[in-house]
Design a protein around this motif. Sequence first.
Motif, PDB file in Angstrom:
ATOM      1  N   ALA A 144      38.733  30.318  42.094  1.00 10.98           N
ATOM      2  CA  ALA A 144      39.890  30.707  41.291  1.00 10.98           C
ATOM      3  C   ALA A 144      41.025  31.137  42.212  1.00 10.98           C
ATOM      4  O   ALA A 144      40.791  31.846  43.201  1.00 10.98           O
ATOM      5  N   THR A 145      42.231  30.714  41.890  1.00 12.97           N
ATOM      6  CA  THR A 145      43.412  31.157  42.617  1.00 12.97           C
ATOM      7  C   THR A 145      44.152  32.175  41.765  1.00 12.97           C
ATOM      8  O   THR A 145      44.521  31.898  40.624  1.00 12.97           O
ATOM      9  N   LEU A 146      44.357  33.370  42.334  1.00 21.80           N
ATOM     10  CA  LEU A 146      44.972  34.471  41.604  1.00 21.80           C
ATOM     11  C   LEU A 146      46.304  34.827  42.237  1.00 21.80           C
ATOM     12  O   LEU A 146      46.419  34.931  43.464  1.00 21.80           O
ATOM     13  N   HIS A 147      47.312  35.031  41.375  1.00 22.99           N
ATOM     14  CA  HIS A 147      48.647  35.425  41.843  1.00 22.99           C
ATOM     15  C   HIS A 147      48.858  36.909  41.556  1.00 22.99           C
ATOM     16  O   HIS A 147      48.682  37.363  40.418  1.00 22.99           O
ATOM     17  N   HIS A 148      49.242  37.676  42.579  1.00 24.52           N
ATOM     18  CA  HIS A 148      49.462  39.116  42.436  1.00 24.52           C
ATOM     19  C   HIS A 148      50.954  39.427  42.297  1.00 24.52           C
ATOM     20  O   HIS A 148      51.808  38.609  42.655  1.00 24.52           O
ATOM     21  N   ALA A 149      51.247  40.619  41.813  1.00 22.21           N
ATOM     22  CA  ALA A 149      52.635  41.008  41.547  1.00 22.21           C
ATOM     23  C   ALA A 149      53.482  41.018  42.804  1.00 22.21           C
ATOM     24  O   ALA A 149      54.700  40.799  42.740  1.00 22.21           O
ATOM     25  N   ASP A 150      52.869  41.269  43.953  1.00 22.73           N
ATOM     26  CA  ASP A 150      53.637  41.306  45.198  1.00 22.73           C
ATOM     27  C   ASP A 150      53.862  39.927  45.795  1.00 22.73           C
ATOM     28  O   ASP A 150      54.378  39.805  46.915  1.00 22.73           O
ATOM     29  N   GLY A 151      53.456  38.890  45.064  1.00 19.57           N
ATOM     30  CA  GLY A 151      53.672  37.532  45.525  1.00 19.57           C
ATOM     31  C   GLY A 151      52.501  36.923  46.284  1.00 19.57           C
ATOM     32  O   GLY A 151      52.492  35.714  46.535  1.00 19.57           O
ATOM     33  N   GLN A 152      51.521  37.720  46.636  1.00 17.29           N
ATOM     34  CA  GLN A 152      50.372  37.192  47.362  1.00 17.29           C
ATOM     35  C   GLN A 152      49.496  36.349  46.443  1.00 17.29           C
ATOM     36  O   GLN A 152      49.395  36.608  45.248  1.00 17.29           O
ATOM     37  N   GLN A 153      48.840  35.360  47.051  1.00 21.19           N
ATOM     38  CA  GLN A 153      47.865  34.546  46.335  1.00 21.19           C
ATOM     39  C   GLN A 153      46.485  34.788  46.925  1.00 21.19           C
ATOM     40  O   GLN A 153      46.334  34.851  48.145  1.00 21.19           O
ATOM     41  N   GLU A 154      45.527  34.922  46.053  1.00 20.18           N
ATOM     42  CA  GLU A 154      44.160  35.226  46.461  1.00 20.18           C
ATOM     43  C   GLU A 154      43.230  34.092  46.033  1.00 20.18           C
ATOM     44  O   GLU A 154      43.290  33.634  44.896  1.00 20.18           O
ATOM     45  N   THR A 155      42.405  33.644  46.939  1.00 15.55           N
ATOM     46  CA  THR A 155      41.345  32.695  46.594  1.00 15.55           C
ATOM     47  C   THR A 155      40.070  33.487  46.359  1.00 15.55           C
ATOM     48  O   THR A 155      39.576  34.168  47.261  1.00 15.55           O
ATOM     49  N   TYR A 156      39.563  33.387  45.151  1.00 18.82           N
ATOM     50  CA  TYR A 156      38.457  34.234  44.736  1.00 18.82           C
ATOM     51  C   TYR A 156      37.314  33.342  44.259  1.00 18.82           C
ATOM     52  O   TYR A 156      37.546  32.348  43.556  1.00 18.82           O
ATOM     53  N   GLN A 157      36.099  33.675  44.598  1.00 17.13           N
ATOM     54  CA  GLN A 157      34.959  32.803  44.308  1.00 17.13           C
ATOM     55  C   GLN A 157      33.855  33.546  43.540  1.00 17.13           C
ATOM     56  O   GLN A 157      32.855  33.969  44.128  1.00 17.13           O
ATOM     57  N   PRO A 158      34.051  33.710  42.253  1.00 15.60           N
ATOM     58  CA  PRO A 158      32.983  34.309  41.437  1.00 15.60           C
ATOM     59  C   PRO A 158      31.902  33.284  41.135  1.00 15.60           C
ATOM     60  O   PRO A 158      32.110  32.070  41.263  1.00 15.60           O
TER      61      PRO A 158
END
Length: 545
Positions: A144-158
């Motif tokens: 999953a690719t998650l977008h945060h309020a500060d503009g960062q993108q996180e690649t998350y693997q649940p």
Amino acid sequence: MSSSLNPEKEILIVGAGPVGLTMAASLAQSGISCRIIDKADAPSQWSKALGIFPRTLEVFENLGVIKPVLETGKPLHKINLQAQQQRLGSVSFNTVNSPYPFVISLPQSQTERILREHLAHLGVKVQQNVELVGLKPHEGGVTATLHHADGQQETYQPSWLVGCDGSRSKVRELLGIPFVGSHYQESFVLADVKIDGSLPDNEATAFYYADGVLALFPLPGERFRVIISWPQKLAASEPTLAQIQALVDRASALNLQLSDPIWISKFHISRRKVRQYRMGRVFLAGDAAHVHSPAGGQGMNTGIQDAHNLGWKLALVAAGLSPSSLLDSYQIEREPVASEVLLFTDMITRVATLRNPFAQFLRNVMMSVGMKISAITVRGANTLAEVNISYRHSPIVANSQPSFFANLNPGTVKAGDRAPDAQLHQLSGQPVRIFELLGKRQVLLLFIDGEILSKIYQNWWAKVREIEENYPETITVYPIFSRKELATDLEKNYSILIDSEQRFAQQYQITESCLYLIRPDGYICFCSPLSEWERLQAYLKRIFY
């Protein structure tokens, strides 16, 4: 940044409305690690969905939040139906066979607050301002690719992902699952206002009138929710209190004065549903899977029960206690429920919004006659309460007796049915209810009467011990005796219960010694005569590791 987590346990929940919060609570209750995100910067403060029906109140008892829900909400005991000055009838919830024979009126914002506080107590905090923007299921889990309020993108693997993100679901969009259905032509307006007039504050009232329908629902405190058909000629305008007052005056013969609105909103409705609730390790629940008319107040309730159905199954699989095939039953059990809700709410909506004067006349005559028949109003109350939902067709439920004999008594509680509540007593005399025994484990109830006890006593305890030794993390056993004296000389290392008032036997319509295995969501998954141990063991081997 990226995160690689335990593929057996980590679960991502997208959407922190009532459905997502229920999903998180179900998982956390079972000790399963989950992460819940929501793209909004803060919880919603709008009242939105209001009615919490009896079956959902039972779910909330199971989750441990029933006390604040009852303390904060307003009980509604009846829905009245009128055609302006003519009273057509009413549907009373007092006939519903539930510990909660009423509807709780509670703004959705308050329901969410209660669930969030419960989650915080369980160590789970909703992450706001985190948006899902990419999704790729694969054999071992989900990326999953998650977008945060500060503009960062996180690649998350649940390991698993559950989309509880509403009718405009990003999860559904990214999976490319069609949302099949259509819009209604009618528009409606809602307003949360104070009303001066002769309205009961513990009953909801609906009025049919020439141009549509008006519904009035008491809210906690002094306000009411008003929902009324919005004229096509006003479609381009934003509603005002004066316009709503004029419509209410036309719809009702009562002298109702509206004032002090805290929310006015115009809305359109549609009926849509997905054809698949699961794609690999990704699931859809609630409005992400189905939307329909708000008539009957079924939307939030159906979604919460979606989450409760999936939650215990996902917890068992994530903990390595059941095979992943258990999850196939989620769509098999819940999709027919959504289909029935769509049909039911569509019927209510079309009947309420008839425009032809002769059709309206026939409707009113038929309603006034039909609502005098108790069988019709009782069935209507049970349908709204959602206590008659059954999963008898599910591949993970089983009756040991052949279906011909099982159907001889149509009133008998069978595998797949919701387990009725009943009050029993401990040996000490302390009362305990069936619903109080339910939680994260399966509950095996063994009902023993005097006739069978002498025949199987020597073998019986050994079989009980074997089940508890083989399934120590998944099953709790409660022997129930029809009379206290039958248990006098037995070893006391079990939680023995007594059905001294025959309430359990009456609720389950028991005619012989038998056993019931009840799922964590309160549905019976196996039942048989008490002697059918081999079939029970075969069933358990199919469901659990």
